[in-house]
Design an enzyme around this catalytic site. Structure first.
Site, PDB file in Angstrom:
ATOM      1  N   THR A  50      -5.119  -4.961   2.043  1.00  0.00           N
ATOM      2  CA  THR A  50      -5.247  -6.325   2.581  1.00  0.00           C
ATOM      3  C   THR A  50      -4.227  -7.222   1.890  1.00  0.00           C
ATOM      4  O   THR A  50      -4.079  -7.193   0.663  1.00  0.00           O
ATOM      5  CB  THR A  50      -6.682  -6.850   2.366  1.00  0.00           C
ATOM      6  OG1 THR A  50      -7.565  -5.924   2.998  1.00  0.00           O
ATOM      7  CG2 THR A  50      -6.863  -8.231   2.963  1.00  0.00           C
ATOM      8  N   CYS A  72      10.146  -8.699 -20.424  1.00  0.00           N
ATOM      9  CA  CYS A  72       9.282  -7.535 -20.624  1.00  0.00           C
ATOM     10  C   CYS A  72       9.684  -6.708 -21.832  1.00  0.00           C
ATOM     11  O   CYS A  72       8.885  -5.961 -22.365  1.00  0.00           O
ATOM     12  CB  CYS A  72       9.243  -6.666 -19.385  1.00  0.00           C
ATOM     13  SG  CYS A  72      10.685  -6.813 -18.393  1.00  0.00           S
TER      14      CYS A  72
END
Ligand SMILES: Cc1ncc(COP(=O)(O)O)c(C=O)c1O
Length: 389
Positions: free
Chosen positions: A242, A331
């Site tokens: 979804t 990161c």
């Protein structure tokens, strides 16, 4: 000024605009239907999805059917590379990338290599530009994919994407070309209709004042790749699940907001970058600009090294004065190791460990830059006095 937050880490992420937050809230509070549902609430959500896809497509000048929403830039890069690699598992197939890619590209190639794929990592010059002679040498009809970033997230190098694309297609028309466009989107003018040599192009919302956790992959009509997940068939069966509707609506709103702001201030990013770079290089000893020159590089990223000073010490000292910067890629900057990008451009260790990335947004102001130059100068001088005592 010290009480104010001066956010110069916009390559790591950006602050969502007020309109973005409003668009997301509306999706959560009112338009919370599932776009696959048949009833009116589903149709309302489907309309938002359709409009958002069209907004992304307009920004890239491609068709809405060529846009697949993902959970961010990392997933868009993974889908592009794995999606092509998994369809080309034959023994001779070769993959090509560069040594300065983002980990969401490099680590996918590393993983594929461990599974037996042949991967070639192209070297770069001192500015971070991919070596085109090496590219010409490694491309042949067995090269299934080349993946090169448009703008480097640590030093701001802009790759000659058009030239790279032409070389690839001239030697091997069937080789697919993926571009990690995450740091380029919203900063450089991108027109995919006029870039027919690009087959796949990744973008991410949170680098352009949209929400985190949503991105998109452009897949040129007719390009064959397989999805990485199986599920309910959403996103043309390439990215089932979804849809992240608040994220997608926020992404589209960010594109609209940033296009308007960019139109109002077409040169602002370059001016901020030029002022900061000149201010630092002219007033502080023993520091250097890493990567491309101010004019050659992307408008929003500058990487400067301060000899003798550790980048992370400077980051924390600056934070005490309300200035937020980074040692390199967000990161990897928590890990005490030298950036693979700075290594690849040949920076010596004493400079590489003292590298700081400043990255700008259209919401930054000149006074913030002047304040930052002063604070950096004060801190660097204090630290050097302490170290050299
Ligand atoms: C060049 C580049 N590629 C990929 C990514 C990953 O994007 P995301 O954070 O949306 O997963 C980033 C984010 O830092 C990036 O700068």
């Amino acid at each position: 000024m010290a009480n104010k937050e001066i956010y110069l880490d916009n390559s790591a992420t950006t602050k969502p605009t007020k309109n973005v937050v409003r668009a997301m809230l509306k999706c959560l509070e009112d338009d919370y239907g599932n776009p696959s549902s048949l009833h009116a609430m589903g149709l309302a959500a489907e309309k938002i999805l359709k409009n958002s896809r069209e907004t992304v497509a307009r920004a890239l000048n491609c068709s809405a059917q060529e846009i697949v929403f993902t959970s961010g830039g990392t997933e868009a890069n993974n889908l592009a590379i794995m999606g092509v690699a998994s369809l080309n598992k034959n023994k001779n197939s070769r993959l090509v990338t560069s040594t300065i890619e983002h980990p969401s590209v490099l680590n996918v190639f590393n993983g594929l290599e461990q599974m037996g794929a042949k991967v070639c990592y192209l070297p770069v010059d001192q500015r971070g530009v991919v070596d085109l002679h090496s590219l010409k040498e490694v491309i042949d009809k067995d090269t299934s994919l080349v993946s090169i970033m448009y703008v480097n997230n640590e030093i701001g190098t802009i790759q000659p994407i058009e030239e790279i694309g032409r070389i690839i297609k001239q030697i091997s028309p069937n080789t697919l070309f993926h571009v990690d466009g995450i740091q380029a989107f919203g900063k450089l003018d991108i027109d995919l209709k006029n870039m027919p040599y690009v087959d796949l192009f990744s973008i991410s919302a949170h680098k352009i004042h949209g929400p985190k956790g949503v991105g998109a992959l452009y897949i040129k009509k007719g390009t064959k790749l397989s999805g990485m997940m199986m599920g309910g068939g959403q996103e043309f069966d390439l990215r089932p699940g979804t849809e992240n509707m608040p994220g997608i609506a926020g992404f589209a709103q960010a594109i609209v907001d940033m296009a308007l702001l960019k139109e109002k201030h077409p040169n602002k990013l370059y001016m901020l970058k030029e002022r900061l770079t000149k201010g630092i290089l002219d007033t502080i000893d023993d520091c250097r600009l890493n990567g491309p020159s101010v004019k050659e590089g992307a408008p929003h990223i500058v990487n400067i090294s301060f000899n003798d000073i550790r980048g992370e010490v400077l980051v924390h000292a600056l934070e005490k004065y309300g200035v937020f910067v980074s040692t390199g890629a967000a990161c990897s900057s928590r890990r005490a190791r030298i950036s693979h990008v700075l290594r690849a451009i040949g920076l010596i260790d004493s400079f590489a460990i003292g590298a700081i990335r400043f990255s700008f947004s259209l919401f930054n102001e000149m006074e913030e830059i002047d304040y930052t130059i002063n604070i950096v100068k004060q801190i660097v001088e204090q630290l050097r006095k302490f170290i050299r005592r």
